[in-house]
Design a protein around this motif. Structure first.
Motif, PDB file in Angstrom:
ATOM      1  N   ASP A 136      38.581  55.785  29.358  1.00  0.00           N
ATOM      2  CA  ASP A 136      37.684  56.942  29.273  1.00  0.00           C
ATOM      3  C   ASP A 136      36.958  56.938  27.925  1.00  0.00           C
ATOM      4  O   ASP A 136      37.603  56.724  26.902  1.00  0.00           O
ATOM      5  N   PRO A 137      35.663  57.052  27.874  1.00  0.00           N
ATOM      6  CA  PRO A 137      34.698  57.492  28.883  1.00  0.00           C
ATOM      7  C   PRO A 137      34.048  56.372  29.709  1.00  0.00           C
ATOM      8  O   PRO A 137      33.051  56.606  30.367  1.00  0.00           O
ATOM      9  N   THR A 177      35.823  59.619  17.105  1.00  0.00           N
ATOM     10  CA  THR A 177      36.569  58.427  17.514  1.00  0.00           C
ATOM     11  C   THR A 177      36.693  57.521  16.290  1.00  0.00           C
ATOM     12  O   THR A 177      35.964  57.684  15.310  1.00  0.00           O
ATOM     13  N   ALA A 178      37.579  56.569  16.368  1.00  0.00           N
ATOM     14  CA  ALA A 178      37.788  55.632  15.262  1.00  0.00           C
ATOM     15  C   ALA A 178      36.535  54.794  15.045  1.00  0.00           C
ATOM     16  O   ALA A 178      35.887  54.373  16.002  1.00  0.00           O
ATOM     17  N   ARG A 179      36.202  54.552  13.788  1.00  0.00           N
ATOM     18  CA  ARG A 179      35.026  53.745  13.472  1.00  0.00           C
ATOM     19  C   ARG A 179      35.140  52.344  14.070  1.00  0.00           C
ATOM     20  O   ARG A 179      34.157  51.780  14.528  1.00  0.00           O
ATOM     21  N   GLN A 180      36.329  51.798  14.085  1.00  0.00           N
ATOM     22  CA  GLN A 180      36.519  50.449  14.608  1.00  0.00           C
ATOM     23  C   GLN A 180      36.163  50.340  16.088  1.00  0.00           C
ATOM     24  O   GLN A 180      35.837  49.256  16.559  1.00  0.00           O
ATOM     25  N   ASP A 181      36.196  51.450  16.824  1.00  0.00           N
ATOM     26  CA  ASP A 181      35.831  51.448  18.245  1.00  0.00           C
ATOM     27  C   ASP A 181      34.394  51.899  18.476  1.00  0.00           C
ATOM     28  O   ASP A 181      33.927  51.926  19.600  1.00  0.00           O
ATOM     29  N   SER A 182      33.722  52.252  17.407  1.00  0.00           N
ATOM     30  CA  SER A 182      32.413  52.888  17.478  1.00  0.00           C
ATOM     31  C   SER A 182      31.279  51.906  17.780  1.00  0.00           C
ATOM     32  O   SER A 182      31.124  50.902  17.105  1.00  0.00           O
ATOM     33  N   GLY A 184      28.712  65.900  27.358  1.00  0.00           N
ATOM     34  CA  GLY A 184      29.425  65.022  28.274  1.00  0.00           C
ATOM     35  C   GLY A 184      30.640  64.327  27.704  1.00  0.00           C
ATOM     36  O   GLY A 184      31.179  63.411  28.319  1.00  0.00           O
ATOM     37  N   LEU A 185      31.094  64.744  26.531  1.00  0.00           N
ATOM     38  CA  LEU A 185      32.266  64.141  25.905  1.00  0.00           C
ATOM     39  C   LEU A 185      33.066  65.259  25.253  1.00  0.00           C
ATOM     40  O   LEU A 185      32.500  66.088  24.541  1.00  0.00           O
TER      41      LEU A 185
END
Length: 182
Positions: A113-114, A76-81, A70-71
């Motif tokens: 998104d997502p 993705t960046a760790r800071q957004d994880s 589904g992705l």
């Protein structure tokens, strides 16, 4: 007179360095998709009725997805994880509504998104190091009770076993290749 010996946890930098060393030692980052991992991720998405399920491994700067449902992106960046927040916790990390959680309300994966609203991640721990999570994600807020958390943890244990198997097989193939080159 009794003396008390106090043990201290290693400094955060040392723990993180050991965790990253373990992650690299598993030789799993940047590897191709494998059915053993993909079948677990598909089962998690189906079992929990979510549009997104991931096997996420966290290194210094990113979370990389060994398997994903589904992705479309592979990291993705760790800071957004969300998964990076799960590292070092004892239990399944659950965010029932990301828009109402100040840690995530302005996160680009929530506002764009997502459009993550719900997240639950069970740790993948190998040799005492949290390498990442098996996580399930929804675009709607939802509850995730103790029974569901236990089920997700059981599935994460399967991922752990699969990573160890992958690591052993990778080592065997390298030994065989060296023997053939001699």
């Amino acid at each position: 007179m009794k003396t008390t010996i106090r043990t201290q946890s290693p400094p955060e930098d040392a723990r993180e360095a050991a965790r990253l060393y373990c992650l690299r030692r598993m030789k799993i980052l940047e590897t191709a998709a494998e059915e053993g991992f993909d079948s677990i991720t598909r089962a998690a998405a189906r079992h929990f009725n979510v549009p997104i399920a991931l096997i996420s491994l966290v290194d210094e700067k990113r979370q990389w997805f060994k398997s994903r449902v589904g992705l479309d992106v592979c990291e993705t960046a760790r800071q957004d994880s969300f998964c990076a927040h799960a590292i070092g916790r004892k239990d399944v990390f659950v965010v029932e509504d990301a828009l109402k959680d100040e840690r995530f309300a302005n996160n680009p994966l929530v506002t764009g998104d997502p459009f993550i609203r719900f997240y639950a991640g069970a740790l993948i721990t190998i040799d005492g190091h949290d390498l990442g999570t098996l996580c399930v994600i929804d675009r709607q807020p939802r509850r995730f009770g103790p029974h569901e958390q236990q089920e997700l943890s059981r599935m994460a244990h399967l991922v752990k076993r699969q990573i160890k198997f992958h690591s052993r097989m990778t080592g065997r193939f390298r030994i065989q290749e060296k023997g053939m080159a001699s």
